[in-house]
Structure formats: structure tokens, C-alpha cells
Design an enzyme around this catalytic site. Structure first.
Site, PDB file in Angstrom:
ATOM      1  N   ASN A   7       8.321   0.793  -2.585  1.00  0.00           N
ATOM      2  CA  ASN A   7       7.181   1.645  -2.931  1.00  0.00           C
ATOM      3  C   ASN A   7       6.852   2.498  -1.712  1.00  0.00           C
ATOM      4  OD1 ASN A   7       4.771   2.826  -3.615  1.00  0.00           O
ATOM      5  ND2 ASN A   7       3.673   0.926  -4.013  1.00  0.00           N
ATOM      6  N   ARG A  91       9.191   2.369  -7.284  1.00  0.00           N
ATOM      7  CA  ARG A  91       7.975   2.809  -7.942  1.00  0.00           C
ATOM      8  C   ARG A  91       7.899   4.326  -7.835  1.00  0.00           C
ATOM      9  NH1 ARG A  91       2.027   3.561  -5.652  1.00  0.00           N
ATOM     10  NH2 ARG A  91       0.912   3.878  -7.601  1.00  0.00           N
ATOM     11  N   HIS A 180      -1.319   3.668 -12.907  1.00  0.00           N
ATOM     12  CA  HIS A 180      -1.395   2.202 -12.789  1.00  0.00           C
ATOM     13  C   HIS A 180      -0.748   1.523 -13.991  1.00  0.00           C
ATOM     14  CE1 HIS A 180      -5.209   2.979 -10.225  1.00  0.00           C
ATOM     15  NE2 HIS A 180      -4.189   2.792  -9.424  1.00  0.00           N
ATOM     16  N   ARG A 241     -11.975   9.210  -4.101  1.00  0.00           N
ATOM     17  CA  ARG A 241     -11.803  10.171  -5.194  1.00  0.00           C
ATOM     18  C   ARG A 241     -13.048  10.207  -6.068  1.00  0.00           C
ATOM     19  NH1 ARG A 241      -6.080   7.942  -7.267  1.00  0.00           N
ATOM     20  NH2 ARG A 241      -5.784   6.839  -5.300  1.00  0.00           N
ATOM     21  N   GLU A 384       2.891  -5.745  -9.719  1.00  0.00           N
ATOM     22  CA  GLU A 384       3.664  -4.569 -10.114  1.00  0.00           C
ATOM     23  C   GLU A 384       5.116  -4.675  -9.669  1.00  0.00           C
ATOM     24  OE1 GLU A 384       0.825  -0.876  -9.579  1.00  0.00           O
ATOM     25  OE2 GLU A 384       0.271  -2.484  -8.194  1.00  0.00           O
TER      26      GLU A 384
END
Length: 395
Positions: A7, A91, A180, A241, A384
Site C-alpha cells: 500500500n 491497494r 474504503h 477533510r 484490508e
């Protein structure tokens, strides 16, 4: 079969090596500050003391090379040679409408990922750099791309379309994609396993709460709605964010603050969220400590975050015509019992009630609702990397 899961962020590399014969974790680690003279690597071979390194790692290729050197280290490594790595799973954040499932990486696939970079300029370029680095270092090893957006490709047009002229969807792909997805997919399968049911028989609201955060409505094993949009900026209030805002705010601020497109993007992505509200930190641990000291803006930031999560839970219960289980996952969702408590307050009308003692848990797969609750509350530690490894093995 051993799968190397990678990742790559813009200045970071996270990785795991997983033995898929029994899905056991063999090694894991990360590199921070890639591209700098003081890059930091921490590698852990399971059952051995961690290896730490601080020094120059000037690019992702150097970083991946350093990781591979550590993994074959005679004393604290985990494999004898790179030949033991059978495949690499990457990923990739944005697959657009091109990729609705994980794929074997070819030149054509890589071109498709590059074409999606416009929609994820902070993420896809770094993912591509990681892929190219592995191609150079392991040219004969199969590589697979697993997309954050793929799980949400089951959403209907009523959920993913923006109310803009339809031609812009056709011309530019302007729509809700969601992110996600790998985490939400893992949560759906894991909670079904824990409940002894099939995901196809459940209505799940998955709350992936971290520095980046999203909520997903999962009905009959499929994503039917999610809070993030065309980019990972939409939806929940996050660490830095802003999440959803009135679109008219954007030209207003550009005019008043004399911001160009890059300036407003920087403001909304890196200077907003709970950091922007609190003026103090994007870390919920810091916010909670300051709130206890009487910092009203830190408490306000927490309250705004919680309100937004609660709003999406209610909305998705309506979208699915009910809910069977609400799941908390990711850094905040798994570890902050105080945030979970605040989110769950007032959800009793859905048929659930938080057990305050059970809620005192960190990063475990455990039910936290009162026994007999019609709607279950759970914490699931997301994985993940395992989803990426599973897809890589299958392909």
C-alpha cells in the site's frame, strides 16, 4: 503461497507478507517520509524483535528494495529469497467505472489506473509508483490490483448519480464512487461470520471511522450507498477533510479568500475537518484530552463529527428499509469507546442499546450492544490487507 501486500502513499509504504495456506501474517511494516534523508522504516517479523532503520530512502523503488532486503535478512527476516514471494497485491484507491473487481496487472490495466489518476490525484500516482517499483524489482512475479472503489460498483444510479446534467456523467464520469471498499467488504464478511449468518441475509451499516472516514449501507452483501463521493472528500467530517458542504461555499471562499483551484482544494482536503473546526489537531486523542480541559472548539469538533456519523446511520437505515447490525471499524471506530458511545446515544429507536461495559474494548471483534438488542452493535478490527491477499490468491 506467500502474498506480498503493498500500500503505497505519496510519502509512505505499508506492507504485509501473508502465508495464504493458512492466512497467517508472517511480517509487516511501514516506511514513513519516503523521498527524504531521514526516512523511517519499522519492520516486524512475527515472533521476532522489530527492525528499525532511519536514513535516506529517496523514492518508492528504494523503499521497496529496502523492505525486500529486510525480509531476507538472515537473522530477523522471514524468507530466504525473493523467489518465495509468489505474488504481489496492490491497494489502488480509484478504479473508476473501468474496474468493478480486482484484476491481474497488465500494461493495459496500468494505463487504466493512470487514466483514473485525475479522480484521485493524491493516491493513484503513488499506487502506480509502487506497482512500477515491484515490476522492476520482481519482473516475473504476478501482480494484482485491488481497488477501493470496486465494492461500491453495485450501487444503483439513484444512489451514485449527482443531480447535474446527465451529459457530464457520460463525458467525465462525474458520479459517486465511494472508497474504503476493501474495508467495508471485509467488515461485511467478518460480521456475517461472527453472527453465523450469510452476508446476503443481512442489512449492515459499516462505519469506517479514522482520519479518513466513510459510512456504507450494505444490503444482501452488496454496497447500496456510501458517504464518500467522486473523491474521498465528500461525506463525513474527517481529520483534515471537510466532508459534505454547500457547493456554493466553494466559489464564495475562492472569491473572498482569493483562492485558486489548488488553494481551495488544499483548504478542503488538508486544513478542514476536525482540524479546521478545533484549530488544534486532526487527532481524536488530542481533541478528547483538550475537550476534558475545557477547550470548547475541540469538543465542538467531536460533536460535529458524531452528528454527521449519526445522520448517515439514520439515512442508511431508511435506504435499506431497516438494519440488522451497525459495525464500527478503523482507527477511531475500533479504539475510541468514547466516540462510539456518543454515536450510539439516541439510536435506541432503531432497536439497539449500547452496553457500556462491553464497549470498553480496543481493536477486537466483539459485540458491544446489550444482550437481546434487535439491532446489534459490533466492533470489527478491519483487515484490508487480508482481503487484498485473498483476491490476489484467487486471481
Amino acid at each position: 503461497m506467500k502474498v506480498f501486500v503493498l500500500n503505497c502513499g505519496s510519502s509512505s509504504i505499508k506492507y504485509q507478507l501473508i502465508d495464504m495456506d493458512n492466512e497467517s501474517l508472517l511480517a509487516k511494516g511501514s516506511i514513513e517520509r519516503v523521498g527524504e534523508k531521514n526516512a523511517y522504516l519499522k519492520h516486524t517479523t512475527i515472533g521476532k524483535q522489530p527492525i528499525e532503520f532511519t536514513g535516506a530512502i529517496f523514492n518508492h523503488k528504494d523503499g521497496v528494495q529496502k523492505v525486500l532486503e529486510v525480509m531476507v535478512d538472515k537473522e530477523r527476516g522471514v524468507i530466504k529469497s525473493m523467489a518465495e514471494i509468489n505474488a504481489v497485491g496492490h491497494r489502488v484507491v480509484h478504479g473508476g467505472e473501468r474496474f468493478s473487481e480486482s484484476v491481474l496487472i497488465t500494461d493495459e490495466v496500468l494505463q487504466g489506473i493512470e487514466a483514473c489518476s485525475e479522480m484521485a490525484p493524491l493516491h493513484n500516482p503513488a499506487n502506480i509508483i509502487g506497482i512500477r517499483a515491484c515490476q522492476e524489482l520482481m519482473p516475473t512475479t504476478p501482480q494484482v490490483a485491488v481497488f477501493d472503489t470496486a465494492f461500491h460498483q453495485t450501487m444503483g444510479k439513484e444512489a451514485f448519480l449527482f443531480a447535474l446534467p446527465y451529459e457530464y456523467y457520460k463525458k467525465y464520469g462525474l458520479r459517486r464512487y465511494g472508497f474504503h471498499g476493501t474495508s467495508h467488504r471485509y467488515v461485511a464478511s467478518q460480521i456475517a461470520k461472527m453472527l453465523g449468518k450469510k452476508a446476503e441475509d443481512l442489512k449492515i451499516i459499516s462505519c469506517h471511522l479514522g482520519n479518513g472516514a466513510s459510512v456504507c449501507a450494505i444490503k444482501n452483501g452488496k454496497s447500496v450507498d456510501t458517504s464518500m463521493g467522486y473523491t474521498p472528500l465528500d461525506g463525513l467530517v474527517m481529520g483534515t477533510r471537510c466532508g459534505e458542504v454547500d457547493p456554493a461555499v466553494i466559489p464564495f471562499l475562492m472569491n473572498k479568500e482569493h483562492l485558486d483551484c489548488q488553494g481551495i482544494d488544499e483548504l478542503m482536503n488538508r486544513k478542514s475537518g476536525v482540524l479546521g473546526i478545533s484549530g488544534f489537531s486532526s487527532d481524536f486523542r488530542d481533541l478528547a484530552e483538550e475537550a476534558l480541559k475545557g477547550n470548547e472548539k475541540c469538543q465542538l469538533a467531536i460533536n460535529v463529527f458524531v452528528h454527521r456519523v449519526k445522520k448517515y446511520i439514520g439515512a442508511y437505515a431508511a435506504v435499506m428499509g431497516g438494519v440488522d447490525v451497525i459495525v464500527f471499524t478503523a482507527g477511531v471506530g475500533e479504539n475510541r469507546c468514547d466516540i462510539r458511545k456518543l454515536v450510539c446515544q439516541g439510536l435506541e429507536y432503531l432497536g439497539t442499546k449500547l452496553d457500556l461495559e462491553k464497549n470498553k474494548v480496543r481493536s477486537e471483534d466483539v459485540e458491544i450492544s446489550v444482550a437481546g438488542s434487535k439491532v446489534k452493535l459490533w466492533v470489527i478490527a478491519t483487515n484490508e490487507e487480508l482481503v487484498i491477499a485473498r483476491d490476489t490468491l484467487q486471481i
